[in-house]
Design an enzyme around this catalytic site. Structure first.
Site, PDB file in Angstrom:
ATOM      1  N   GLU A 102      -0.680  -9.155  -0.697  1.00 19.58           N
ATOM      2  CA  GLU A 102      -2.106  -9.407  -0.445  1.00 19.58           C
ATOM      3  C   GLU A 102      -2.913  -9.390  -1.745  1.00 19.58           C
ATOM      4  O   GLU A 102      -3.820 -10.201  -1.932  1.00 19.58           O
ATOM      5  CB  GLU A 102      -2.633  -8.381   0.558  1.00 19.58           C
ATOM      6  CG  GLU A 102      -2.006  -8.581   1.943  1.00 19.58           C
ATOM      7  CD  GLU A 102      -2.281  -7.429   2.895  1.00 19.58           C
ATOM      8  OE1 GLU A 102      -1.842  -6.289   2.590  1.00 19.58           O
ATOM      9  OE2 GLU A 102      -2.927  -7.645   3.926  1.00 19.58           O
ATOM     10  N   GLU A 109       4.451  -5.071   7.247  1.00 15.67           N
ATOM     11  CA  GLU A 109       3.724  -3.993   7.927  1.00 15.67           C
ATOM     12  C   GLU A 109       4.166  -3.818   9.372  1.00 15.67           C
ATOM     13  O   GLU A 109       4.135  -2.717   9.913  1.00 15.67           O
ATOM     14  CB  GLU A 109       2.210  -4.270   7.887  1.00 15.67           C
ATOM     15  CG  GLU A 109       1.572  -4.148   6.514  1.00 15.67           C
ATOM     16  CD  GLU A 109       1.581  -5.432   5.709  1.00 15.67           C
ATOM     17  OE1 GLU A 109       2.338  -6.370   6.058  1.00 15.67           O
ATOM     18  OE2 GLU A 109       0.829  -5.500   4.715  1.00 15.67           O
ATOM     19  N   ALA A 157       0.862  -1.174   0.000  1.00 11.44           N
ATOM     20  CA  ALA A 157       0.000   0.000   0.000  1.00 11.44           C
ATOM     21  C   ALA A 157       0.899   1.225   0.000  1.00 11.44           C
ATOM     22  O   ALA A 157       2.053   1.165   0.441  1.00 11.44           O
ATOM     23  CB  ALA A 157      -0.876  -0.020   1.246  1.00 11.44           C
ATOM     24  N   GLY A 162       0.562  -4.909   0.856  1.00 14.90           N
ATOM     25  CA  GLY A 162      -0.616  -4.958  -0.003  1.00 14.90           C
ATOM     26  C   GLY A 162      -0.330  -5.619  -1.349  1.00 14.90           C
ATOM     27  O   GLY A 162      -1.247  -6.160  -1.975  1.00 14.90           O
TER      28      GLY A 162
HETATM   29  C1  HXC Z   1       5.054   4.389  -1.157  1.00  9.24           C
HETATM   30  C2  HXC Z   1       6.966   3.421  -1.946  1.00  9.24           C
HETATM   31  C3  HXC Z   1       6.592   2.169  -1.386  1.00  9.24           C
HETATM   32  C4  HXC Z   1       5.361   2.105  -0.691  1.00  9.24           C
HETATM   33  C5  HXC Z   1       8.508   1.942  -2.359  1.00  9.24           C
HETATM   34  N1  HXC Z   1       8.148   3.218  -2.532  1.00  9.24           N
HETATM   35  N2  HXC Z   1       7.578   1.287  -1.651  1.00  9.24           N
HETATM   36  N3  HXC Z   1       6.190   4.509  -1.835  1.00  9.24           N
HETATM   37  N4  HXC Z   1       4.619   3.224  -0.610  1.00  9.24           N
HETATM   38  N5  HXC Z   1       4.907   0.965  -0.170  1.00  9.24           N
HETATM   39  C6  HXC Z   1       8.884   4.267  -3.227  1.00  9.24           C
HETATM   40  C7  HXC Z   1      10.084   4.745  -2.432  1.00  9.24           C
HETATM   41  O1  HXC Z   1       9.678   5.683  -1.484  1.00  9.24           O
HETATM   42  C8  HXC Z   1      10.933   5.343  -3.517  1.00  9.24           C
HETATM   43  O2  HXC Z   1      10.426   6.614  -3.903  1.00  9.24           O
HETATM   44  C9  HXC Z   1      10.687   4.408  -4.697  1.00  9.24           C
HETATM   45  O3  HXC Z   1       9.451   3.749  -4.433  1.00  9.24           O
HETATM   46  C10 HXC Z   1      11.773   3.366  -4.848  1.00  9.24           C
HETATM   47  O4  HXC Z   1      11.914   2.703  -3.612  1.00  9.24           O
HETATM   48  P1  HXC Z   1      13.327   2.482  -2.887  1.00  9.24           P
HETATM   49  O5  HXC Z   1      13.069   2.243  -1.465  1.00  9.24           O
HETATM   50  O6  HXC Z   1      14.265   3.613  -3.221  1.00  9.24           O
HETATM   51  O7  HXC Z   1      13.832   1.165  -3.629  1.00  9.24           O
HETATM   52  P2  HXC Z   1      14.758   0.006  -3.058  1.00  9.24           P
HETATM   53  O8  HXC Z   1      15.915   0.598  -2.293  1.00  9.24           O
HETATM   54  O9  HXC Z   1      15.048  -0.882  -4.205  1.00  9.24           O
HETATM   55  O10 HXC Z   1      13.862  -0.767  -1.979  1.00  9.24           O
HETATM   56  C11 HXC Z   1      12.722  -1.476  -2.387  1.00  9.24           C
HETATM   57  C12 HXC Z   1      11.830  -1.863  -1.171  1.00  9.24           C
HETATM   58  C13 HXC Z   1      11.520  -0.610  -0.351  1.00  9.24           C
HETATM   59  C14 HXC Z   1      12.584  -2.895  -0.315  1.00  9.24           C
HETATM   60  C15 HXC Z   1      10.569  -2.505  -1.748  1.00  9.24           C
HETATM   61  O11 HXC Z   1      11.018   0.406  -1.203  1.00  9.24           O
HETATM   62  C16 HXC Z   1      10.498  -0.850   0.714  1.00  9.24           C
HETATM   63  O12 HXC Z   1      10.800  -1.410   1.762  1.00  9.24           O
HETATM   64  N6  HXC Z   1       9.254  -0.392   0.473  1.00  9.24           N
HETATM   65  C17 HXC Z   1       8.195  -0.481   1.470  1.00  9.24           C
HETATM   66  C18 HXC Z   1       7.662  -1.900   1.560  1.00  9.24           C
HETATM   67  C19 HXC Z   1       6.546  -1.986   2.590  1.00  9.24           C
HETATM   68  O13 HXC Z   1       6.747  -1.703   3.774  1.00  9.24           O
HETATM   69  N7  HXC Z   1       5.354  -2.372   2.139  1.00  9.24           N
HETATM   70  C20 HXC Z   1       4.206  -2.511   2.996  1.00  9.24           C
HETATM   71  C21 HXC Z   1       3.431  -1.238   2.967  1.00  9.24           C
HETATM   72  S1  HXC Z   1       2.086  -1.254   4.139  1.00  9.24           S
HETATM   73  P3  HXC Z   1      11.295   7.957  -3.703  1.00  9.24           P
HETATM   74  O14 HXC Z   1      10.404   9.016  -4.271  1.00  9.24           O
HETATM   75  O15 HXC Z   1      11.535   8.060  -2.254  1.00  9.24           O
HETATM   76  O16 HXC Z   1      12.550   7.708  -4.498  1.00  9.24           O
HETATM   77  C22 HXC Z   1       0.889  -2.146   3.427  1.00  9.24           C
HETATM   78  C23 HXC Z   1      -0.341  -2.286   4.257  1.00  9.24           C
HETATM   79  C24 HXC Z   1      -1.488  -2.875   3.501  1.00  9.24           C
HETATM   80  O17 HXC Z   1       0.999  -2.621   2.346  1.00  9.24           O
HETATM   81  C25 HXC Z   1      -2.768  -2.727   4.203  1.00  9.24           C
HETATM   82  C26 HXC Z   1      -3.182  -1.349   4.544  1.00  9.24           C
HETATM   83  C27 HXC Z   1      -4.596  -1.207   5.014  1.00  9.24           C
END
Ligand code: HXC
Length: 257
Positions: free
Chosen positions: A111, A131, A65, A108
């Site tokens: 999911e 998460e 998400a 997400g």
């Molecule tokens: C918003 C995101 C994002 C996310 C990545 N980006 N994941 N933006 N939401 N979930 C963005 C980063 O901010 C960055 O933008 C760009 O995408 C590239 O990501 P990087 O981190 O620079 O890439 P990398 O170093 O290769 O790392 C990849 C990654 C990391 C390991 C996937 O991005 C990461 O950990 N992302 C978050 C994963 C996560 O926690 N997902 C769960 C979300 S909560 P900028 O502009 O900064 O360069 C969820 C809850 C669901 O899903 C239910 C809710 C009700």
């Protein structure tokens, strides 16, 4: 007109939905949610489409998400809007959905993949429910669907530590059905989609309905449901065609939509 995904219909009878927010690794914001569920509903109603495929990029199916979009919402806003309840629409899609996952399928993203019916992974795929590292928990069905897919032990491990698993571990655990080399993922997926689209569409829909029923009901009710649906196939042209083709040693030509 969609901005966060592309939809391509193939004459073979499937449609390819490609998530396309590369700068955010296909993070699922509300716009993507609306575009995915709208596209799915349209494709589900389209008689020229028998199978839906959803994929992302080679680097990311979807990294979760959109954290930036949700980081400042309040409890009241989340609760009143029933944040992300819109994703429930995916489970109302009656045609089979294939998820072709390369790279990150996190939160997400994992999911969404688990909402689909066939889950294919490239050898670079990484699945996780991270998460917990954000101080929250899965909110699009992860704690439920992951547990049903891989069992309590691995679901607890993944959701409590937030660790990701690679394609091999995902296949061993039963989360994905096949691993495909990354550079062949799309072509192989299209072949599988073409194969399923060539089957009787009502029968594929009934398979989906019957298997999904197994998660919602008792064994004896589920078996009864399956048998009644099996009986119903004898009302279709495709059943006559499929069985006649077998007896006549030829390929069936399924035409029911
Ligand atoms: C918003 C995101 C994002 C996310 C990545 N980006 N994941 N933006 N939401 N979930 C963005 C980063 O901010 C960055 O933008 C760009 O995408 C590239 O990501 P990087 O981190 O620079 O890439 P990398 O170093 O290769 O790392 C990849 C990654 C990391 C390991 C996937 O991005 C990461 O950990 N992302 C978050 C994963 C996560 O926690 N997902 C769960 C979300 S909560 P900028 O502009 O900064 O360069 C969820 C809850 C669901 O899903 C239910 C809710 C009700």
């Amino acid at each position: 007109m969609t901005e966060t995904l592309r939809v391509d219909r193939d004459p073979a009878g499937y449609a390819l939905v490609t998530l396309d927010r590369p700068k955010a690794l296909n993070a699922l914001n509300l716009q993507t949610l609306n575009e995915v569920v709208t596209a799915f509903a349209e494709l589900d109603a389209d008689p020229s489409v028998s199978v839906i495929v959803i994929t992302g990029s080679e680097k990311a199916f979807a990294a979760g998400a959109d954290i930036k979009e949700m980081k400042d919402i309040t409890f009241s806003e989340a609760y009143a809007s029933d944040w992300f309840a819109g994703w429930d629409a995916v489970k109302r899609v009656r045609k089979p959905i294939i998820a072709a996952v390369s790279g990150f399928a996190l939160g997400g993203g994992c999911e969404l993949a688990m909402m689909c019916d066939i889950l294919l992974a490239s050898d670079t795929a990484k699945f996780g429910q991270p998460e917990i590292k954000l101080g929250v928990l899965p909110g699009m069905g992860g704690s439920q669907r992951l547990t049903r897919a891989v069992g309590k032990a691995k679901a607890m491990d993944m959701c409590l530590t937030g660790r990701t698993i690679d394609a091999e571990e995902a296949e061993r655990a039963g989360l994905v059905s096949r691993i495909i080399p990354a550079d062949e993922l799309l072509d192989e997926t299209k072949k599988i989609a073409t194969e399923v689209a060539g089957m009787s569409t009502p029968a594929t829909m009934m398979v989906k309905e019957s298997i999904n029923r197994s998660f919602e009901t008792s064994l004896s009710e589920g078996i009864l449901f399956e048998r009644r649906v099996f009986h119903a196939t004898f009302a279709t042209h495709d059943q006559s065609e499929g069985m006649a083709a077998f007896a006549e040693k030829r390929k069936p030509n399924f035409t029911d939509s």
